[in-house]
Design a protein around this motif. Structure first.
Motif, PDB file in Angstrom:
ATOM      1  N   UNK A 176     -14.625  -0.194  14.966  1.00 23.40           N
ATOM      2  CA  UNK A 176     -14.747   0.212  13.561  1.00 23.40           C
ATOM      3  C   UNK A 176     -14.819   1.728  13.466  1.00 23.40           C
ATOM      4  N   UNK A 177     -15.664   2.341  14.325  1.00 22.06           N
ATOM      5  CA  UNK A 177     -15.812   3.795  14.302  1.00 22.06           C
ATOM      6  C   UNK A 177     -14.495   4.489  14.645  1.00 22.06           C
ATOM      7  N   UNK A 178     -13.742   3.950  15.627  1.00 23.38           N
ATOM      8  CA  UNK A 178     -12.442   4.528  15.990  1.00 23.38           C
ATOM      9  C   UNK A 178     -11.473   4.465  14.812  1.00 23.38           C
ATOM     10  N   UNK A 179     -11.444   3.327  14.132  1.00 22.10           N
ATOM     11  CA  UNK A 179     -10.528   3.145  13.006  1.00 22.10           C
ATOM     12  C   UNK A 179     -10.852   4.112  11.872  1.00 22.10           C
ATOM     13  N   UNK A 180     -12.137   4.248  11.570  1.00 22.28           N
ATOM     14  CA  UNK A 180     -12.545   5.143  10.479  1.00 22.28           C
ATOM     15  C   UNK A 180     -12.207   6.596  10.809  1.00 22.28           C
TER      16      UNK A 180
ATOM     17  N   UNK B 183      -9.054  11.362   9.808  1.00 20.65           N
ATOM     18  CA  UNK B 183      -8.233  12.435  10.367  1.00 20.65           C
ATOM     19  C   UNK B 183      -6.872  12.500   9.688  1.00 20.65           C
ATOM     20  N   UNK B 184      -6.357  11.340   9.269  1.00 24.60           N
ATOM     21  CA  UNK B 184      -5.047  11.281   8.612  1.00 24.60           C
ATOM     22  C   UNK B 184      -5.152  11.518   7.105  1.00 24.60           C
ATOM     23  N   UNK B 185      -6.373  11.666   6.616  1.00 25.76           N
ATOM     24  CA  UNK B 185      -6.559  11.898   5.181  1.00 25.76           C
ATOM     25  C   UNK B 185      -6.316  10.664   4.338  1.00 25.76           C
ATOM     26  N   UNK B 186      -6.498   9.490   4.897  1.00 28.81           N
ATOM     27  CA  UNK B 186      -6.277   8.243   4.165  1.00 28.81           C
ATOM     28  C   UNK B 186      -7.619   7.703   3.674  1.00 28.81           C
ATOM     29  N   UNK B 187      -7.731   7.522   2.386  1.00 26.72           N
ATOM     30  CA  UNK B 187      -8.948   6.965   1.823  1.00 26.72           C
ATOM     31  C   UNK B 187      -9.040   5.475   2.110  1.00 26.72           C
ATOM     32  N   UNK B 188     -10.242   4.987   2.270  1.00 27.18           N
ATOM     33  CA  UNK B 188     -10.412   3.577   2.602  1.00 27.18           C
ATOM     34  C   UNK B 188     -11.654   3.015   1.919  1.00 27.18           C
ATOM     35  N   UNK B 189     -11.705   1.691   1.837  1.00 28.23           N
ATOM     36  CA  UNK B 189     -12.876   1.017   1.281  1.00 28.23           C
ATOM     37  C   UNK B 189     -13.072  -0.290   2.033  1.00 28.23           C
ATOM     38  N   UNK B 190     -14.304  -0.745   2.060  1.00 29.67           N
ATOM     39  CA  UNK B 190     -14.608  -2.013   2.722  1.00 29.67           C
ATOM     40  C   UNK B 190     -14.286  -3.171   1.787  1.00 29.67           C
ATOM     41  N   UNK B 191     -13.289  -3.947   2.150  1.00 34.91           N
ATOM     42  CA  UNK B 191     -12.954  -5.141   1.380  1.00 34.91           C
ATOM     43  C   UNK B 191     -13.638  -6.359   1.954  1.00 34.91           C
ATOM     44  N   UNK B 192     -13.888  -6.323   3.268  1.00 32.09           N
ATOM     45  CA  UNK B 192     -14.503  -7.456   3.957  1.00 32.09           C
ATOM     46  C   UNK B 192     -15.237  -6.937   5.179  1.00 32.09           C
ATOM     47  N   UNK B 193     -16.465  -7.391   5.381  1.00 33.38           N
ATOM     48  CA  UNK B 193     -17.234  -7.047   6.571  1.00 33.38           C
ATOM     49  C   UNK B 193     -17.606  -8.348   7.260  1.00 33.38           C
ATOM     50  N   UNK B 194     -17.124  -8.527   8.480  1.00 34.73           N
ATOM     51  CA  UNK B 194     -17.345  -9.775   9.193  1.00 34.73           C
ATOM     52  C   UNK B 194     -18.300  -9.628  10.357  1.00 34.73           C
TER      53      UNK B 194
ATOM     54  N   UNK C 147       0.850  -1.193   0.000  1.00 36.23           N
ATOM     55  CA  UNK C 147       0.000   0.000   0.000  1.00 36.23           C
ATOM     56  C   UNK C 147       0.880   1.235   0.000  1.00 36.23           C
ATOM     57  N   UNK C 148       0.535   2.191  -0.810  1.00 35.06           N
ATOM     58  CA  UNK C 148       1.270   3.445  -0.887  1.00 35.06           C
ATOM     59  C   UNK C 148       0.359   4.587  -0.486  1.00 35.06           C
ATOM     60  N   UNK C 149       0.944   5.552   0.219  1.00 39.58           N
ATOM     61  CA  UNK C 149       0.156   6.719   0.635  1.00 39.58           C
ATOM     62  C   UNK C 149      -0.468   7.376  -0.590  1.00 39.58           C
ATOM     63  N   UNK C 150      -1.733   7.696  -0.444  1.00 34.54           N
ATOM     64  CA  UNK C 150      -2.494   8.265  -1.548  1.00 34.54           C
ATOM     65  C   UNK C 150      -3.429   7.242  -2.170  1.00 34.54           C
ATOM     66  N   UNK C 151      -3.092   5.969  -2.001  1.00 31.01           N
ATOM     67  CA  UNK C 151      -3.960   4.907  -2.520  1.00 31.01           C
ATOM     68  C   UNK C 151      -5.053   4.589  -1.495  1.00 31.01           C
ATOM     69  N   UNK C 152      -6.133   4.022  -1.997  1.00 32.23           N
ATOM     70  CA  UNK C 152      -7.219   3.625  -1.101  1.00 32.23           C
ATOM     71  C   UNK C 152      -6.815   2.384  -0.309  1.00 32.23           C
ATOM     72  N   UNK C 153      -7.038   2.430   0.995  1.00 32.15           N
ATOM     73  CA  UNK C 153      -6.657   1.322   1.865  1.00 32.15           C
ATOM     74  C   UNK C 153      -7.823   0.342   1.989  1.00 32.15           C
ATOM     75  N   UNK C 154      -7.655  -0.904   1.560  1.00 36.18           N
ATOM     76  CA  UNK C 154      -8.732  -1.890   1.708  1.00 36.18           C
ATOM     77  C   UNK C 154      -8.806  -2.376   3.155  1.00 36.18           C
ATOM     78  N   UNK C 155      -9.982  -2.379   3.726  1.00 31.57           N
ATOM     79  CA  UNK C 155     -10.154  -2.735   5.133  1.00 31.57           C
ATOM     80  C   UNK C 155     -11.005  -3.973   5.313  1.00 31.57           C
ATOM     81  N   UNK C 156     -10.623  -4.775   6.277  1.00 32.91           N
ATOM     82  CA  UNK C 156     -11.478  -5.850   6.787  1.00 32.91           C
ATOM     83  C   UNK C 156     -11.956  -5.371   8.146  1.00 32.91           C
ATOM     84  N   UNK C 157     -13.250  -5.300   8.343  1.00 35.67           N
ATOM     85  CA  UNK C 157     -13.775  -4.703   9.575  1.00 35.67           C
ATOM     86  C   UNK C 157     -15.106  -5.327   9.958  1.00 35.67           C
TER      87      UNK C 157
END
Length: 222
Positions: free
Chosen positions: A190-194, A199-210, A172-182
């Motif tokens: 989950x709310x704390x992580x998001x 706050x850090x300006x890191x984009x994210x997407x849900x890769x897995x929801x368990x 993963x490189x800064x600026x890329x969307x971070x895939x998350x398992x959550x």
């Protein structure tokens, strides 16, 4: 001839299993001083020091550990005598946050069973908020949960540190969307992580929801 008092023996068992005078007092609906006096009377009767007291912990002495199975047998015989041939059954409904239901769950259940072989235990695992709501509604006798917001009450058992975990091959490189398992909402972690990512300006997407921590951990490693 000296005789053993059932109440003092029961207090000893709770101190031994809960590893503290304060917790034993709460379980019996009395004070820490009263529990201490009961233990002193018991030690006087048996003529041995059963409990080692220190500011941080309460542990059994060698004599206390040897006395423990006899104390359990006495209380069980007493309870059977009161209830007749049918053993008295005790009910305990326990709610545990999915985050807390890890490897420590097995020794916890072992300790609860050791307190009474007649304990009928039901355990519900779910989100902390759901467990607290069930407790407030009287559906659960006790809960082991994460502290939610400004809610007060209960006893702090431990503190956990949060961290990020990923498979070794994750690139993963800064600026890329971070895939998350959550976990799914309303998970507080989950709310704390998001919030931390936003706050850090890191984009994210849900890769897995368990539906549980074990499933999320497995997905992250996979």
């Amino acid at each position: 001839m000296s005789t053993l008092d059932i109440d003092t023996v029961r207090a000893f068992l709770l101190v031994a299993e809960l590893q503290g005078f304060t917790r034993a007092a709460e379980a019996l609906g009395t004070t820490q001083a009263a529990i201490s006096m009961k233990l002193q009377r018991l030690e006087s009767v048996v003529g041995k020091r059963l409990v080692e007291r220190s500011p941080r912990a309460v542990t059994l002495t060698e004599d206390g550990a040897a006395f423990l199975p006899h104390a359990r047998a006495l209380i069980e015989a007493h309870d059977r005598a009161l209830s007749g041939d049918k053993p008295a059954r005790q009910q305990l409904s326990l709610g545990i946050s999915d985050h807390a239901a890890g490897p420590e769950l097995v020794p916890l259940l072992e300790r609860l069973h050791a307190m009474s072989s007649q304990l009928a235990l039901s355990v519900t695992i779910g989100f902390s908020r759901q467990m607290l709501d069930a407790y407030d509604a009287g559906e659960l006798d006790a809960v082991l949960v994460r502290q939610e917001g400004s809610r007060r009450g209960g006893e702090k058992l431990t503190e956990d540190e949060f961290g990020w975990f990923a498979a070794k091959r994750l690139a993963w490189r800064r600026g890329a969307t971070l895939p998350l398992a959550m976990l799914a909402p309303p998970c507080g972690v989950r709310a704390l992580a998001i919030r931390a990512l936003d706050k850090s300006g890191i984009g994210w997407s849900e890769s897995f929801v368990g539906g549980g921590v074990t499933a999320v951990a497995a997905a992250a490693l996979a």
